[in-house]
Motif scaffolding. Structure first.
Motif, PDB file in Angstrom:
ATOM      1  N   ASP A  77       1.077  -1.413   0.049  1.00 42.23           N
ATOM      2  CA  ASP A  77       0.097   0.370  -0.057  1.00 42.23           C
ATOM      3  C   ASP A  77       0.795   1.058  -0.085  1.00 42.23           C
ATOM      4  O   ASP A  77       1.537   1.880   1.126  1.00 42.23           O
ATOM      5  N   ALA A 109       0.552   3.852  -0.240  1.00 44.14           N
ATOM      6  CA  ALA A 109       0.106   5.309  -0.085  1.00 44.14           C
ATOM      7  C   ALA A 109       0.584   5.616   2.219  1.00 44.14           C
ATOM      8  O   ALA A 109       0.231   6.463   2.773  1.00 44.14           O
ATOM      9  N   GLN A 110       0.347   4.505   2.095  1.00 40.83           N
ATOM     10  CA  GLN A 110       0.305   3.644   3.394  1.00 40.83           C
ATOM     11  C   GLN A 110       2.404   3.430   4.206  1.00 40.83           C
ATOM     12  O   GLN A 110       2.678   3.335   4.525  1.00 40.83           O
TER      13      GLN A 110
END
Length: 122
Positions: free
Chosen positions: A73, A75-76
């Motif tokens: 992920d 974005a994370q």
């Protein structure tokens, strides 16, 4: 540079499932190939899985194919290792690793986490 912190270890029964996470620092996480290695007691560290920086496809060692799934992920700044149908021989310290613009097929990391232990009981 990137710093890696694993989490999610523990104790699980054979046949069970567990998810490991690896959180990475840095603003260029998406440019790093990420991977997992493991080291069982008395054995050398071995490759488990890696995911490329340019897409979400992963490569796996034969012993975990069909049971483990690696994902990321961006974005994370996190990668995951979902482990199903666990076996006692999966018991090990699991290490997260990173290589700048590396390949999942020839993964040679130069950044490592501290490792997280989990045990599969029979």
């Amino acid at each position: 540079q990137v710093q890696l912190v694993e989490s999610g270890g523990g104790l699980v029964q054979a046949g069970g499932s567990l998810r490991l996470s690896c959180a990475a620092s840095g603003r260029t996480f998406s440019s790093y190939a990420m991977g997992w290695f493991r080291q069982a007691p008395g054995k050398e560290r071995e490759f488990v899985a890696a995911i490329g920086w340019s897409n979400g496809n992963a490569a796996y060692t034969d012993s975990v194919k069909g049971r483990f799934t690696m994902s990321r992920d961006n974005a994370q700044n996190t990668v995951y290792l979902q482990m199903n149908s666990l076996k006692p021989e999966d018991t090990a310290v699991y290490y997260c690793a990173a290589e700048y613009r590396g390949s999942r097929w020839s993964f040679n990391p130069n950044y490592w986490g501290q490792g997280t232990q989990f045990t599969v009981s029979s």
